[in-house]
Design a protein around this motif. Structure first.
Motif, short mmCIF file in Angstrom:
data_model
loop_
_atom_site.label_atom_id
_atom_site.label_comp_id
_atom_site.label_asym_id
_atom_site.label_seq_id
_atom_site.Cartn_x
_atom_site.Cartn_y
_atom_site.Cartn_z
N ARG A 1 -4.27 1.84 -31.89
CA ARG A 1 -5.53 1.21 -32.32
C ARG A 1 -6.72 1.80 -31.57
O ARG A 1 -7.75 2.13 -32.18
N CYS A 2 -6.60 1.94 -30.26
CA CYS A 2 -7.73 2.42 -29.46
C CYS A 2 -7.99 3.91 -29.65
O CYS A 2 -9.14 4.36 -29.60
N HIS A 3 -6.92 4.67 -29.83
CA HIS A 3 -7.05 6.13 -29.89
C HIS A 3 -6.84 6.66 -31.31
O HIS A 3 -6.39 7.79 -31.49
N LYS A 4 -7.17 5.85 -32.29
CA LYS A 4 -6.90 6.20 -33.69
C LYS A 4 -7.55 7.52 -34.11
O LYS A 4 -6.90 8.39 -34.67
N ASN B 1 -1.43 -0.99 -29.58
CA ASN B 1 -2.78 -0.93 -29.01
C ASN B 1 -3.18 0.49 -28.64
O ASN B 1 -4.36 0.85 -28.73
N CYS B 2 -2.21 1.30 -28.22
CA CYS B 2 -2.50 2.72 -27.98
C CYS B 2 -3.04 3.37 -29.26
O CYS B 2 -4.05 4.08 -29.24
N CYS C 1 -6.40 -5.70 -19.11
CA CYS C 1 -4.96 -5.93 -19.33
C CYS C 1 -4.71 -6.39 -20.77
O CYS C 1 -3.77 -5.95 -21.43
N ASN C 2 -5.57 -7.29 -21.27
CA ASN C 2 -5.38 -7.83 -22.61
C ASN C 2 -5.61 -6.79 -23.69
O ASN C 2 -5.06 -6.91 -24.80
N ASP C 3 -6.41 -5.78 -23.41
CA ASP C 3 -6.63 -4.73 -24.41
C ASP C 3 -5.34 -3.97 -24.70
O ASP C 3 -5.15 -3.47 -25.81
N CYS C 4 -4.46 -3.88 -23.72
CA CYS C 4 -3.23 -3.12 -23.88
C CYS C 4 -2.00 -4.00 -24.10
O CYS C 4 -1.12 -3.65 -24.89
N HIS C 5 -1.94 -5.13 -23.42
CA HIS C 5 -0.69 -5.90 -23.36
C HIS C 5 -0.62 -7.10 -24.30
O HIS C 5 0.39 -7.81 -24.30
N VAL C 6 -1.67 -7.35 -25.06
CA VAL C 6 -1.71 -8.49 -25.97
C VAL C 6 -2.13 -8.02 -27.35
O VAL C 6 -3.00 -7.15 -27.46
N PRO C 7 -1.52 -8.54 -28.44
CA PRO C 7 -1.95 -8.14 -29.79
C PRO C 7 -3.42 -8.41 -30.00
O PRO C 7 -3.93 -9.45 -29.59
#
Length: 210
Positions: free
Chosen positions: A138-141, A135-136, A85-91
Motif C-alpha cells: 500500500r505504501c510503496h505502490k 501495508n508494504c 507502528c500502526n502504519d505497518c502492523h495494523v490494517p
C-alpha cells in the motif's frame, strides 16, 4: 427475533434472582459489582490501554518493556521519519478492520507480557505478516508497481511459493539487524518510560514506594 428472545429470557432470570434476595444483599451485590468494575478500570488504566486504542504514538508500544528493542531499532531507521507502528502492523484499509485487529493483537501482546511467554526472538505470526506485507504494498505502490515492476503479489501468493515476501530481500526493514531481545541491551532507555500513573498513596500501600 432470536436475539430479542434471549434478551427477554435474560431479563426474566435477573428479575427472578433479584426478587429472591434481601435489600441488604442487593446493596452488598451493588458494592461488589462497583469494586470489580473499578478495579477493572484501574487495571486497564495502568496498562495505559487508552494510548493503544486511541493514539498512533509509537512510544505507546514501549509501555511493555519487551517492545523497547523494537522501538529502539525502528527509531534509528528510515521508516521512523514517515511511518508509525500502526502504519505497518495494523490494517489500514478500513476503520473497522483497523480497530478490530488492533484490539485483538494488543490483547494477545498483553497476554504474552503478563505470562512471561514471549519468545527471545519475536517473529510476526501469519496474520500479522499478511498485514505487514499488505501495508508494504500500500505504501510503496507507485514504486514497486510502476518504477521497478515488483510487488505484484500478495503475502498468500508468497506463501505458496509464487514469489517472495517483501522481507525476503529487505531483511533490515524496519528494525535493522536486531534478531532477539538481548541483542539491544539497555534499549528501554532510548526513550524514557512513561511515569507510573499509580497515585503515591496507593504505591505506599503496595510497597512500591521507597
Amino acid at each position: 427475533m432470536k436475539l430479542k428472545t434471549i434478551s427477554t429470557k435474560l431479563k426474566r432470570v435477573i428479575n427472578n434472582f433479584l426478587s429472591r434476595i434481601s435489600y441488604r444483599q442487593k446493596i452488598t451485590l451493588s458494592i461488589l459489582c462497583g469494586v470489580i468494575v473499578g478495579f477493572t478500570g484501574l487495571f486497564f488504566y495502568l496498562l495505559r490501554m487508552h494510548t493503544y486504542i486511541i493514539g498512533d504514538d509509537p512510544a505507546a508500544c514501549i509501555n511493555c518493556h519487551i517492545m523497547s528493542p523494537y522501538y529502539a531499532t525502528w527509531s534509528h531507521s528510515a521508516h521512523a521519519r514517515n511511518a508509525t507502528c500502526n502504519d505497518c502492523h495494523v490494517p489500514n484499509d478500513n476503520v473497522a478492520a483497523h480497530y478490530a485487529f488492533k484490539g485483538m493483537d494488543g490483547m494477545k501482546h498483553v497476554a504474552y507480557f503478563v505470562t512471561f511467554s514471549e519468545s527471545q526472538s519475536i517473529q510476526a505470526e501469519s496474520a500479522s505478516a499478511e498485514v505487514i506485507m499488505d501495508n508494504c504494498i500500500r505504501c510503496h505502490k507507485q514504486l514497486n508497481q510502476e518504477f521497478v515492476n515488483t510487488g505484484r503479489i500478495d503475502y498468500m501468493e508468497a506463501q505458496r511459493g509464487e514469489g517472495k515476501a517483501c522481507w525476503d530481500c529487505h531483511r533490515d526493514v524496519a528494525h535493522m539487524k536486531m534478531n532477539s531481545l538481548s541483542s539491544t541491551p539497555e534499549a528501554e532507555f532510548v526513550e524514557p518510560m512513561p511515569p507510573s500513573p499509580v497515585p503515591e498513596w496507593l504505591q505506599n500501600i503496595l510497597g512500591k514506594k521507597k
